[in-house]
Design a protein around this motif. Structure first.
Motif, PDB file in Angstrom:
ATOM      1  N   ALA A  76      24.801 -78.326 103.614  1.00 29.23           N
ATOM      2  CA  ALA A  76      23.432 -77.808 103.450  1.00 29.23           C
ATOM      3  C   ALA A  76      23.131 -77.598 101.964  1.00 29.23           C
ATOM      4  CB  ALA A  76      23.267 -76.494 104.221  1.00 29.23           C
ATOM      5  N   ILE A  77      24.140 -77.166 101.206  1.00 30.00           N
ATOM      6  CA  ILE A  77      23.938 -76.955  99.759  1.00 30.00           C
ATOM      7  C   ILE A  77      23.807 -78.317  99.046  1.00 30.00           C
ATOM      8  CG2 ILE A  77      24.996 -76.023  97.647  1.00 30.00           C
ATOM      9  CD1 ILE A  77      26.258 -73.802  99.503  1.00 30.00           C
ATOM     10  N   ALA A  78      24.605 -79.293  99.485  1.00 35.63           N
ATOM     11  CA  ALA A  78      24.492 -80.641  98.897  1.00 35.63           C
ATOM     12  C   ALA A  78      23.088 -81.196  99.168  1.00 35.63           C
ATOM     13  CB  ALA A  78      25.566 -81.563  99.470  1.00 35.63           C
ATOM     14  N   ASP A  79      22.562 -80.966 100.366  1.00 33.89           N
ATOM     15  CA  ASP A  79      21.200 -81.428 100.702  1.00 33.89           C
ATOM     16  C   ASP A  79      20.161 -80.737  99.821  1.00 33.89           C
ATOM     17  OD1 ASP A  79      22.191 -83.033 102.635  1.00 33.89           O
ATOM     18  OD2 ASP A  79      21.619 -81.751 104.335  1.00 33.89           O
ATOM     19  N   TYR A  80      20.418 -79.465  99.542  1.00 35.96           N
ATOM     20  CA  TYR A  80      19.513 -78.675  98.694  1.00 35.96           C
ATOM     21  C   TYR A  80      19.405 -79.323  97.307  1.00 35.96           C
ATOM     22  CZ  TYR A  80      18.853 -74.436  95.647  1.00 35.96           C
ATOM     23  OH  TYR A  80      18.476 -73.522  94.698  1.00 35.96           O
ATOM     24  N   PHE A  81      20.545 -79.717  96.736  1.00 35.79           N
ATOM     25  CA  PHE A  81      20.515 -80.377  95.424  1.00 35.79           C
ATOM     26  C   PHE A  81      19.797 -81.725  95.506  1.00 35.79           C
ATOM     27  CE2 PHE A  81      24.065 -77.510  94.312  1.00 35.79           C
ATOM     28  CZ  PHE A  81      23.625 -77.099  93.063  1.00 35.79           C
ATOM     29  N   ASN A  82      19.984 -82.394  96.631  1.00 39.67           N
ATOM     30  CA  ASN A  82      19.344 -83.686  96.805  1.00 39.67           C
ATOM     31  C   ASN A  82      17.828 -83.535  96.873  1.00 39.67           C
ATOM     32  OD1 ASN A  82      18.561 -86.187  98.657  1.00 39.67           O
ATOM     33  ND2 ASN A  82      20.430 -86.591  97.482  1.00 39.67           N
ATOM     34  N   ARG A  83      17.409 -82.525  97.623  1.00 31.81           N
ATOM     35  CA  ARG A  83      15.982 -82.245  97.815  1.00 31.81           C
ATOM     36  C   ARG A  83      15.331 -81.816  96.491  1.00 31.81           C
ATOM     37  NH1 ARG A  83      16.989 -78.605 101.985  1.00 31.81           N
ATOM     38  NH2 ARG A  83      16.417 -76.782 100.772  1.00 31.81           N
ATOM     39  N   THR A  88      23.055 -86.464  94.004  1.00 31.27           N
ATOM     40  CA  THR A  88      23.922 -86.735  95.135  1.00 31.27           C
ATOM     41  C   THR A  88      25.275 -86.081  94.871  1.00 31.27           C
ATOM     42  OG1 THR A  88      22.823 -88.832  95.360  1.00 31.27           O
ATOM     43  CG2 THR A  88      24.874 -88.567  96.591  1.00 31.27           C
ATOM     44  N   LEU A  89      25.555 -85.047  95.647  1.00 32.06           N
ATOM     45  CA  LEU A  89      26.825 -84.336  95.496  1.00 32.06           C
ATOM     46  C   LEU A  89      27.609 -84.449  96.793  1.00 32.06           C
ATOM     47  CD1 LEU A  89      25.143 -81.420  93.802  1.00 32.06           C
ATOM     48  CD2 LEU A  89      27.490 -81.828  93.193  1.00 32.06           C
ATOM     49  N   ALA A  90      28.916 -84.612  96.673  1.00 32.81           N
ATOM     50  CA  ALA A  90      29.757 -84.563  97.870  1.00 32.81           C
ATOM     51  C   ALA A  90      29.982 -83.083  98.203  1.00 32.81           C
ATOM     52  CB  ALA A  90      31.084 -85.254  97.597  1.00 32.81           C
ATOM     53  N   PRO A 252      32.191 -80.783  88.955  1.00 31.62           N
ATOM     54  CA  PRO A 252      33.263 -81.780  89.015  1.00 31.62           C
ATOM     55  C   PRO A 252      34.294 -81.444  90.107  1.00 31.62           C
ATOM     56  CG  PRO A 252      32.841 -81.138  86.737  1.00 31.62           C
ATOM     57  CD  PRO A 252      32.015 -80.237  87.587  1.00 31.62           C
ATOM     58  N   LEU A 253      34.738 -82.486  90.794  1.00 26.57           N
ATOM     59  CA  LEU A 253      35.682 -82.308  91.900  1.00 26.57           C
ATOM     60  C   LEU A 253      36.965 -81.590  91.459  1.00 26.57           C
ATOM     61  CD1 LEU A 253      36.096 -82.968  94.890  1.00 26.57           C
ATOM     62  CD2 LEU A 253      37.086 -85.162  94.194  1.00 26.57           C
ATOM     63  N   GLU A 254      37.475 -81.926  90.263  1.00 25.26           N
ATOM     64  CA  GLU A 254      38.713 -81.275  89.791  1.00 25.26           C
ATOM     65  C   GLU A 254      38.524 -79.769  89.694  1.00 25.26           C
ATOM     66  OE1 GLU A 254      37.019 -83.917  88.551  1.00 25.26           O
ATOM     67  OE2 GLU A 254      37.884 -84.313  86.595  1.00 25.26           O
TER      68      GLU A 254
END
Ligand code: PMP
Ligand code: GLU
Length: 398
Positions: A76-83, A88-90, A252-254
């Protein structure tokens, strides 16, 4: 003998929380205190969010949660950034924590080594410096007084950078000043940062939705530095959910992995029920956010007008968050009716508390002496009364 670690002995207590506790105590003693000290929306959490929490209990969301948060919430948070930002965040790049406060502290502890320098544009929220010190890092404050609308310039940023600089901690809209960096102003900073690939940018966007400029730019949207930006946000301010304690980091993923490792040893995943409520906040109607923003904007107009009518206060018109940060040094050197000298903003805050029964926080706690922070996250009636009292108390100084 009981030993308290040097780590804690060297730490300043949170001035915002201390002043708020002090006013709660005075209120409990029957004194009619108007608390403009703590930064906390006065609205109740919207009903659909509270309903989601009740449902979570009924559906037995009562077990340990995954350390970085429920996958459904991270999506839901990734969608928020997309919106909002077309990013595009994983979900794996997002870690949910116990408030934005823990999210920030996690990132600092996961990335800063002893001796590393962290640039903190000042005035800055009370906890930044202490978090950096906790990690053994060196806070490098860069002053941005009212004359520059509390925003640092690219030249100031460049001058503050040394070979040891590892992080810039930026907050827009800002606590305590209410300033908002425009896209162009951020671009100026990004152009400097682009030359220093080892500097991580931590962008505290907790007041993003309490913004009166009509536009918002996230540091994460600049391609030049996007791979080293960590965004901090959460539900506390936008959805009036301070007590639920949900915040997150996205970056960042790391870093997300390192933060998950730290959190796994330290607090584990945060509250199951609060996470389900936060999910409802991010996936449900956003009308509540806009309604509260409109109310804060009206109050901003009110307090700005009232403050401008008080002689000796130098005020800038805040563009976001819910704080007014007037320069108050015109009162230094004056005396209270009892004959006590007001030497600094701390004295003035204490005088306003005892004389006007209005709680504020001295700018010293935010790294900029000579100012007072007033939170206007309270009703129009309380604000009008608070400013009437402040004006009367200040007029009594001679
Ligand atoms: N950053 C800033 C600038 C804040 O003002 C606050 C509010 N205390 C936080 C982070 C932390 O928010 P939370 O309540 O989500 O921990
Ligand atoms: N952010 C709020 C403030 O600055 C909450 C108190 C705190 O966590 O410091 O007043």
């Amino acid at each position: 003998m009981i030993q308290i670690s040097q780590r804690i002995q060297q730490m300043a207590a949170s001035a915002t929380l201390a002043m708020s506790a002090r006013s709660a105590q005075l209120r409990a003693e029957g004194i009619d205190i108007i608390n403009l000290s703590v930064g906390e929306p006065d609205f109740h959490t919207p009903d659909h969010i509270k309903a989601a929490a009740r449902k979570a209990i009924d559906e037995n969301y009562t077990f340990y949660t995954p350390v970085p948060g429920y996958m459904s919430l991270r999506k839901a948070i990734a969608d928020y950034f997309n919106r909002l930002d077309s990013l595009t965040l994983a979900p794996e790049q997002i870690v949910v924590s116990t408030g934005a406060k823990q999210a920030l502290c996690n990132v600092v502890l996961a990335t800063i080594n002893p001796g590393d320098e962290v640039i903190i544009p000042t005035p800055a929220w009370v906890s930044y410096v202490e978090m950096v010190k906790l990690a053994g890092g060196k806070p490098v404050t860069v002053p941005a007084p009212i004359e520059q609308d509390f925003k640092i310039t690219p030249a100031q940023l460049r001058d503050a950078i040394t070979p040891r600089t590892r992080m810039l901690l930026l907050c827009s809209p800002s606590n305590p000043s209410g300033s908002v960096y425009s896209r162009d102003e951020l671009k100026g900073l990004v152009d400097v940062l682009a030359q220093y690939p080892d500097i991580l940018v931590v962008s505290d966007e907790i007041y993003r939705h309490i913004n009166y400029t009509g536009a918002y730019t996230s540091m994460a949207t600049f391609g030049e530095i996007a791979d080293r930006v960590v965004v901090i946000n959460g539900v506390s301010k936008a959805y009036a959910m301070t007590g639920w304690r949900i915040g997150f980091m996205a970056g960042p993923l790391e870093i997300a992995k390192a933060v998950t490792k730290l959190q796994g040893q330290y607090t584990s995943g945060t509250s199951s029920i609060a996470q389900k409520a936060a999910e409802a906040a991010y996936t449900g109607s956003q009308q509540c956010v806009e309604d509260m923003r409109v109310a804060f904007e009206r109050r901003r107009d009110l307090v700005y007008r009232l403050a401008c009518g008080i002689p000796g206060l130098k005020v800038s018109r805040p563009q976001g968050a819910f704080y007014l940060f007037p320069e108050v040094s015109a009162y230094f050197g004056k005396h209270t009716p009892e004959g006590n000298e007001i030497a600094d903003a701390g004295d003035l805050a204490m005088y306003l508390l005892s004389e006007a029964h209005v709680a504020t926080v001295a700018g010293d706690a935010f790294g900029l002496p000579g100012y007072l922070r007033l939170s206007y996250a309270t009703s129009d009636e309380q604000l009008t009364e608070a400013f009437r009292r402040i004006a009367a108390a200040l007029a009594a100084l001679a």
